[in-house]
Write a protein that holds these residues in place. Sequence first.
Motif, PDB file in Angstrom:
ATOM      1  N   ASP A 288     -12.691  13.577 -22.447  1.00  0.00           N
ATOM      2  CA  ASP A 288     -12.010  14.600 -23.248  1.00  0.00           C
ATOM      3  C   ASP A 288     -12.538  14.636 -24.675  1.00  0.00           C
ATOM      4  N   VAL A 289     -12.690  13.470 -25.292  1.00  0.00           N
ATOM      5  CA  VAL A 289     -13.136  13.446 -26.684  1.00  0.00           C
ATOM      6  C   VAL A 289     -14.620  13.728 -26.786  1.00  0.00           C
ATOM      7  N   ALA A 290     -15.415  13.266 -25.819  1.00  0.00           N
ATOM      8  CA  ALA A 290     -16.862  13.466 -25.883  1.00  0.00           C
ATOM      9  C   ALA A 290     -17.257  14.915 -25.629  1.00  0.00           C
ATOM     10  N   THR A 291     -16.455  15.631 -24.849  1.00  0.00           N
ATOM     11  CA  THR A 291     -16.775  17.023 -24.529  1.00  0.00           C
ATOM     12  C   THR A 291     -15.968  18.020 -25.351  1.00  0.00           C
ATOM     13  N   GLY A 292     -15.049  17.539 -26.165  1.00  0.00           N
ATOM     14  CA  GLY A 292     -14.295  18.431 -27.048  1.00  0.00           C
ATOM     15  C   GLY A 292     -13.251  19.261 -26.345  1.00  0.00           C
ATOM     16  N   ARG A 293     -12.562  18.669 -25.407  1.00  0.00           N
ATOM     17  CA  ARG A 293     -11.586  19.433 -24.617  1.00  0.00           C
ATOM     18  C   ARG A 293     -10.512  20.078 -25.482  1.00  0.00           C
ATOM     19  N   LEU A 294     -10.117  19.438 -26.572  1.00  0.00           N
ATOM     20  CA  LEU A 294      -9.044  19.965 -27.411  1.00  0.00           C
ATOM     21  C   LEU A 294      -9.542  20.782 -28.596  1.00  0.00           C
ATOM     22  N   LEU A 295     -10.864  20.961 -28.709  1.00  0.00           N
ATOM     23  CA  LEU A 295     -11.450  21.617 -29.872  1.00  0.00           C
ATOM     24  C   LEU A 295     -12.249  22.850 -29.470  1.00  0.00           C
ATOM     25  N   THR A 296     -12.505  23.721 -30.439  1.00  0.00           N
ATOM     26  CA  THR A 296     -13.405  24.837 -30.184  1.00  0.00           C
ATOM     27  C   THR A 296     -14.832  24.307 -30.076  1.00  0.00           C
ATOM     28  N   PRO A 297     -15.707  25.012 -29.363  1.00  0.00           N
ATOM     29  CA  PRO A 297     -17.106  24.559 -29.268  1.00  0.00           C
ATOM     30  C   PRO A 297     -17.769  24.377 -30.627  1.00  0.00           C
ATOM     31  N   GLN A 298     -17.460  25.242 -31.588  1.00  0.00           N
ATOM     32  CA  GLN A 298     -18.072  25.124 -32.907  1.00  0.00           C
ATOM     33  C   GLN A 298     -17.650  23.832 -33.601  1.00  0.00           C
ATOM     34  N   THR A 299     -16.364  23.531 -33.545  1.00  0.00           N
ATOM     35  CA  THR A 299     -15.877  22.307 -34.194  1.00  0.00           C
ATOM     36  C   THR A 299     -16.395  21.070 -33.486  1.00  0.00           C
ATOM     37  N   GLN A 300     -16.462  21.102 -32.153  1.00  0.00           N
ATOM     38  CA  GLN A 300     -17.007  19.963 -31.423  1.00  0.00           C
ATOM     39  C   GLN A 300     -18.478  19.756 -31.772  1.00  0.00           C
ATOM     40  N   ALA A 301     -19.227  20.837 -31.941  1.00  0.00           N
ATOM     41  CA  ALA A 301     -20.632  20.713 -32.331  1.00  0.00           C
ATOM     42  C   ALA A 301     -20.751  20.050 -33.703  1.00  0.00           C
ATOM     43  N   GLU A 302     -19.853  20.400 -34.614  1.00  0.00           N
ATOM     44  CA  GLU A 302     -19.874  19.740 -35.927  1.00  0.00           C
ATOM     45  C   GLU A 302     -19.517  18.271 -35.794  1.00  0.00           C
ATOM     46  N   ARG A 303     -18.600  17.968 -34.896  1.00  0.00           N
ATOM     47  CA  ARG A 303     -18.216  16.578 -34.693  1.00  0.00           C
ATOM     48  C   ARG A 303     -19.405  15.741 -34.228  1.00  0.00           C
ATOM     49  N   LEU A 304     -20.224  16.298 -33.358  1.00  0.00           N
ATOM     50  CA  LEU A 304     -21.329  15.548 -32.769  1.00  0.00           C
ATOM     51  C   LEU A 304     -22.622  15.654 -33.575  1.00  0.00           C
ATOM     52  N   ALA A 305     -22.591  16.352 -34.702  1.00  0.00           N
ATOM     53  CA  ALA A 305     -23.762  16.404 -35.581  1.00  0.00           C
ATOM     54  C   ALA A 305     -23.818  15.093 -36.362  1.00  0.00           C
ATOM     55  N   ALA A 306     -24.235  14.049 -35.679  1.00  0.00           N
ATOM     56  CA  ALA A 306     -24.076  12.684 -36.173  1.00  0.00           C
ATOM     57  C   ALA A 306     -25.144  12.292 -37.188  1.00  0.00           C
ATOM     58  N   VAL A 307     -24.743  11.389 -38.084  1.00  0.00           N
ATOM     59  CA  VAL A 307     -25.630  10.842 -39.108  1.00  0.00           C
ATOM     60  C   VAL A 307     -26.121   9.475 -38.638  1.00  0.00           C
ATOM     61  N   PRO A 308     -27.436   9.221 -38.645  1.00  0.00           N
ATOM     62  CA  PRO A 308     -27.922   7.909 -38.202  1.00  0.00           C
ATOM     63  C   PRO A 308     -27.309   6.779 -39.027  1.00  0.00           C
ATOM     64  N   THR A 309     -27.000   5.679 -38.365  1.00  0.00           N
ATOM     65  CA  THR A 309     -26.521   4.473 -39.030  1.00  0.00           C
ATOM     66  C   THR A 309     -27.692   3.491 -39.143  1.00  0.00           C
ATOM     67  N   PRO A 310     -27.494   2.369 -39.831  1.00  0.00           N
ATOM     68  CA  PRO A 310     -28.592   1.392 -39.916  1.00  0.00           C
ATOM     69  C   PRO A 310     -29.010   0.789 -38.584  1.00  0.00           C
ATOM     70  N   ALA A 311     -28.162   0.885 -37.555  1.00  0.00           N
ATOM     71  CA  ALA A 311     -28.490   0.293 -36.260  1.00  0.00           C
ATOM     72  C   ALA A 311     -29.424   1.221 -35.484  1.00  0.00           C
ATOM     73  N   PRO A 312     -30.532   0.721 -34.958  1.00  0.00           N
ATOM     74  CA  PRO A 312     -31.458   1.565 -34.197  1.00  0.00           C
ATOM     75  C   PRO A 312     -30.774   2.219 -32.998  1.00  0.00           C
ATOM     76  N   GLY A 313     -31.027   3.520 -32.815  1.00  0.00           N
ATOM     77  CA  GLY A 313     -30.470   4.239 -31.683  1.00  0.00           C
ATOM     78  C   GLY A 313     -29.019   4.618 -31.830  1.00  0.00           C
ATOM     79  N   ASP A 314     -28.447   4.435 -33.015  1.00  0.00           N
ATOM     80  CA  ASP A 314     -27.031   4.682 -33.223  1.00  0.00           C
ATOM     81  C   ASP A 314     -26.838   5.736 -34.309  1.00  0.00           C
ATOM     82  N   ALA A 315     -25.839   6.578 -34.130  1.00  0.00           N
ATOM     83  CA  ALA A 315     -25.476   7.580 -35.131  1.00  0.00           C
ATOM     84  C   ALA A 315     -23.970   7.759 -35.105  1.00  0.00           C
ATOM     85  N   TYR A 316     -23.407   8.210 -36.231  1.00  0.00           N
ATOM     86  CA  TYR A 316     -21.960   8.367 -36.329  1.00  0.00           C
ATOM     87  C   TYR A 316     -21.634   9.796 -36.709  1.00  0.00           C
TER      88      TYR A 316
END
Length: 390
Positions: A288-316
């Motif tokens: 539900d949270v990963a696919t944005g079931r409770l959100l509009t597609p636009q807001t979910q896309a903003e949610r998943l526009a992740a910023v890389p963290t110092p850990a390789p292969g990881d973003a937040y």
Amino acid sequence: MRIRIRRGLPRRTLRAVATTVAACLTAALPVTAAPAAPRQPADLAARLDRVIQDTATRAGVPGVIVGLWRQGQPRYVRAFGLADKDACTPMRPDLFMRIGSETKTFTVTALLQLVDRGAVGLDDPIADYVPGVPDGRHITLRQLAEMRSGLFPYSADTGFQHLLQTEPHRQYTPGELLAFAFAHPNRFAPGTQFDYSNTNTVLLGLVVEKVTHRALRDDIRDMITRPLGLDRTFLPRAAEFPSPHAHGYTDQTPTGAEADATDFNPSWGWAAGAMISDLEDLHAWAADVATGRLLTPQTQAERLAAVPTPAPGDAYGLGIDINHGWIGHAGSLPGYQSLTIYLPAQRATLVILLNTDIRSNDENPSTLLGRAITQVVTPGNVYADASDQN
């Protein structure tokens, strides 16, 4: 939501674990959530059993619950080890567990629902909602949700750490938590760096309350858990913990000795880490949270526009972690750790719940288990250390 780092397990702890396991040997056998349900192919299930038991034993984990669901494959649900070491009670898949920083996914989802309603804007300054935030006119709600505000994490304050260890049953208010953070200068200019901080999500919880004029626990219930049918997931007022639940074990004590943290008060985590849930609810929530079931597609896309963290292969992203393709969050607080992640490419869900937060070789046991399991089932997407984001 770690407070201090401890390297490895002392020999006395390893001896204690070995003694307990020997005394409760029958409780350490795997248990399935539904014995009549179809299982993974026997060879894969047996391999997962071995990997999980070996990893948990090496890390000194008393008990662990694991659920793995993949499209087109039978589910894998097991519980290993002990829910209560003193009573030799076996771990069961249906137990309530504290989920720590997985709470952030709920708090930020509530905020994003308000964004969809036009009640708040992600680029609004926090000063519009909460007074007294250092540089609050220049810190946006988006920067808080993506951990780029620069605000000092209250859980890193030495005075707070002392209180957490010496008064573990203390009830905190959000204002008291923020006071620990605001006593320190901001770490950097807003938006310029990534720094995981519980301060950010506590502020977002206050924003939700300010806009709805209701308690955050009621907003999470009415906006998220009730519509999704997550009947065993909630934000407690204090230390309440419904039965049946596992006992949790921690070394976050003044001497570093292991203690039973089951009744420790999680109010110090509030919007950032105090929630309770169980395996089946988290199984549903992962997708539900990963696919944005409770959100509009636009807001979910903003949610998943992740910023890389110092850990390789990881973003937040906005209250969510993206780790080698897996979307979700980890959680940790005294006595408990969790990991709930979803892999869209394979429509796979992995939930891990365990009753200790004691680190092993400077790693969280939830990370060790997540890595070991994904090495077996998704070798192209192996979960790794997400910069200790718990």
